[in-house]
Design a protein around this motif. Sequence first.
Motif, PDB file in Angstrom:
ATOM      1  N   SER A 208     -28.206   6.077  27.844  1.00  0.00           N
ATOM      2  CA  SER A 208     -27.327   6.769  28.785  1.00  0.00           C
ATOM      3  C   SER A 208     -26.023   6.011  28.990  1.00  0.00           C
ATOM      4  O   SER A 208     -24.966   6.619  29.179  1.00  0.00           O
ATOM      5  CB  SER A 208     -28.044   6.983  30.121  1.00  0.00           C
ATOM      6  OG  SER A 208     -28.330   5.742  30.744  1.00  0.00           O
ATOM      7  N   GLU A 209     -26.063   4.673  28.953  1.00  0.00           N
ATOM      8  CA  GLU A 209     -24.832   3.899  29.078  1.00  0.00           C
ATOM      9  C   GLU A 209     -23.922   4.120  27.881  1.00  0.00           C
ATOM     10  O   GLU A 209     -22.700   4.239  28.012  1.00  0.00           O
ATOM     11  CB  GLU A 209     -25.153   2.405  29.209  1.00  0.00           C
ATOM     12  CG  GLU A 209     -25.680   1.999  30.566  1.00  0.00           C
ATOM     13  CD  GLU A 209     -24.631   2.100  31.654  1.00  0.00           C
ATOM     14  OE1 GLU A 209     -23.478   1.707  31.408  1.00  0.00           O
ATOM     15  OE2 GLU A 209     -24.960   2.586  32.740  1.00  0.00           O
ATOM     16  N   GLY A 212     -23.862   8.510  27.569  1.00  0.00           N
ATOM     17  CA  GLY A 212     -23.704   9.327  28.758  1.00  0.00           C
ATOM     18  C   GLY A 212     -24.921  10.210  28.992  1.00  0.00           C
ATOM     19  O   GLY A 212     -25.854  10.240  28.185  1.00  0.00           O
ATOM     20  N   ARG A 225     -22.413  12.250  33.524  1.00  0.00           N
ATOM     21  CA  ARG A 225     -21.634  11.011  33.404  1.00  0.00           C
ATOM     22  C   ARG A 225     -21.301  10.747  31.946  1.00  0.00           C
ATOM     23  O   ARG A 225     -22.174  10.813  31.072  1.00  0.00           O
ATOM     24  CB  ARG A 225     -22.428   9.836  33.968  1.00  0.00           C
ATOM     25  CG  ARG A 225     -21.731   8.488  33.918  1.00  0.00           C
ATOM     26  CD  ARG A 225     -22.568   7.449  34.631  1.00  0.00           C
ATOM     27  NE  ARG A 225     -21.979   6.142  34.573  1.00  0.00           N
ATOM     28  CZ  ARG A 225     -22.183   5.258  33.584  1.00  0.00           C
ATOM     29  NH1 ARG A 225     -23.007   5.586  32.588  1.00  0.00           N
ATOM     30  NH2 ARG A 225     -21.610   4.084  33.598  1.00  0.00           N
ATOM     31  N   ALA A 226     -20.036  10.453  31.674  1.00  0.00           N
ATOM     32  CA  ALA A 226     -19.614  10.110  30.312  1.00  0.00           C
ATOM     33  C   ALA A 226     -20.080   8.708  29.967  1.00  0.00           C
ATOM     34  O   ALA A 226     -20.176   7.838  30.844  1.00  0.00           O
ATOM     35  CB  ALA A 226     -18.100  10.213  30.185  1.00  0.00           C
ATOM     36  N   GLY A 227     -20.368   8.464  28.705  1.00  0.00           N
ATOM     37  CA  GLY A 227     -20.806   7.150  28.259  1.00  0.00           C
ATOM     38  C   GLY A 227     -19.659   6.321  27.708  1.00  0.00           C
ATOM     39  O   GLY A 227     -18.498   6.750  27.668  1.00  0.00           O
ATOM     40  N   GLU A 230     -17.729   7.753  24.690  1.00  0.00           N
ATOM     41  CA  GLU A 230     -16.708   8.725  25.074  1.00  0.00           C
ATOM     42  C   GLU A 230     -15.466   8.027  25.617  1.00  0.00           C
ATOM     43  O   GLU A 230     -14.333   8.447  25.357  1.00  0.00           O
ATOM     44  CB  GLU A 230     -17.289   9.679  26.107  1.00  0.00           C
ATOM     45  CG  GLU A 230     -16.521  10.976  26.263  1.00  0.00           C
ATOM     46  CD  GLU A 230     -17.302  12.032  27.025  1.00  0.00           C
ATOM     47  OE1 GLU A 230     -16.664  12.953  27.562  1.00  0.00           O
ATOM     48  OE2 GLU A 230     -18.555  11.934  27.075  1.00  0.00           O
ATOM     49  N   ARG A 264     -25.240  13.431  24.516  1.00  0.00           N
ATOM     50  CA  ARG A 264     -25.549  12.858  25.819  1.00  0.00           C
ATOM     51  C   ARG A 264     -27.041  13.028  26.095  1.00  0.00           C
ATOM     52  O   ARG A 264     -27.669  13.965  25.603  1.00  0.00           O
ATOM     53  CB  ARG A 264     -24.759  13.566  26.921  1.00  0.00           C
ATOM     54  CG  ARG A 264     -23.293  13.198  27.025  1.00  0.00           C
ATOM     55  CD  ARG A 264     -22.675  13.909  28.216  1.00  0.00           C
ATOM     56  NE  ARG A 264     -21.273  13.529  28.402  1.00  0.00           N
ATOM     57  CZ  ARG A 264     -20.513  14.009  29.369  1.00  0.00           C
ATOM     58  NH1 ARG A 264     -21.029  14.873  30.251  1.00  0.00           N
ATOM     59  NH2 ARG A 264     -19.257  13.640  29.482  1.00  0.00           N
TER      60      ARG A 264
END
Length: 467
Positions: A208-209, A212, A225-227, A230, A264
């Motif tokens: 996820s980090e 995202g 949430r964008a990673g 991105e 994502r």
Amino acid sequence: MISAPLPADSGSPALPELTAYLDALPEPHILFDRQYRIVAANAAYRRQFGQGAPVVGRTCHEVSHHSPVPCDQAGETCPLARSVLSGQRERVLHLHHTPRGEDYVQIELVPLRDARGQPSYFLEKMEPLPIAQSRADAQGMIGRSPPFQAVLELIARVGPSQASVLLLGESGTGKELAARAVHQASHRASRALVAVDCASLPETLFESELFGHEKGAFTGAHAARAGLVEAAHGGTLFLDEVGDIPMTMQVKLLRLLESGTYRRVGQTELRRADIRVVAATHRNLKAMVAEGRFREDLYYRLSTFPILLPALRDRAEDIALLAHALLERVAPGRALAMAPAAMRRLAQHPFPGNVRELRNVLERAALLTDGAIVTAPTIERSLAFDAFDGSGAQALVGVFQGAAGPHASHARRDATLRSVEDAALRLALSTTAATRQELARALGISTRTLYRKLRALGDQSGVGENG
């Protein structure tokens, strides 16, 4: 860049047309013969290297290097000599004198052939290389030793490309600075450089980090949430300590590198990422591949262009330059200087922690220095912080503070310098197995002074004199 042969009847290549052409070029250019004599120079060269004096008729090494001999006789690679041997254009990295001092310059030299096909003149283009400096007052990568320059030349070559770069080397050798230099030398320099600390991300959060997540993808995902991938779009993704990436994530990272796509967490739609990847590690990835702890296909995808950063002990001639630069950073505004004996002591140390260790030592030295000069005993004392295990270090902290451990309350009650010193010295002797010579260095006193204090203390600790 001119590549056509010179006219057969040109007694001198410094024709008005050629001079006008060179003057229109923004980068410094010169034309010189096989004896290194400059026959034409554009305005950019005269402005940057001439410093107001005429340059035509003088040798290129005299003007650019302030040297009476050609580059290959002064410790650098001579592009003219290489071009004569190869018959082709050559690129080298040089240190040139400018009004600011010595700066790194990337040289591209093209041989110009006469009617017989022989290289009679050479056209040289010079481009500044701002990613590193040879001066202590600069930021970023600093050095001038041959191993440092070899790394710098590789960075200058690979920087403008799209190739993945793998930075190898011991901890503390400056891999993050090198990654930033690769980014700055690329066409992506105006976009983001996003660093991923692979060693600090737990496996459960790694995906996820990096990629995202969507809202509701997992417990606690209250919003999309964008990673980091991105965030790095259009720029550079720096994977620090890539050897710590979990095996489950390695295949997803490989897909990103091969296809430029990712998903994502909690999303089925493919996203595209325009990124350039620079990775770094202090681990032996080849050994990890052999042990099955790192994917072989990912290793080869990351190591398109590997660069090994030298340990500080292999570029010891850079220590003085680095020390001056680091002192300014750890003690801004103090104008601290190093005594010659202090610099010699630094040069003798192997620095297993590399530049990071050197910075620590200098920061300690700055804290222990009340005047404007860092002395050799202060450097010795700063180095000694790392010479003991945890218990010994605690004792030394007590010595430096004036009291330690259970004796501190006694020191406060007596409130005399002698009692504080005696209590701290007893604790230091009881908690470290250092020799008396090592203990004296750690305390910043001579061995003779230590023996005098031990006699006054009536010490019977049995600490060896020689080891």
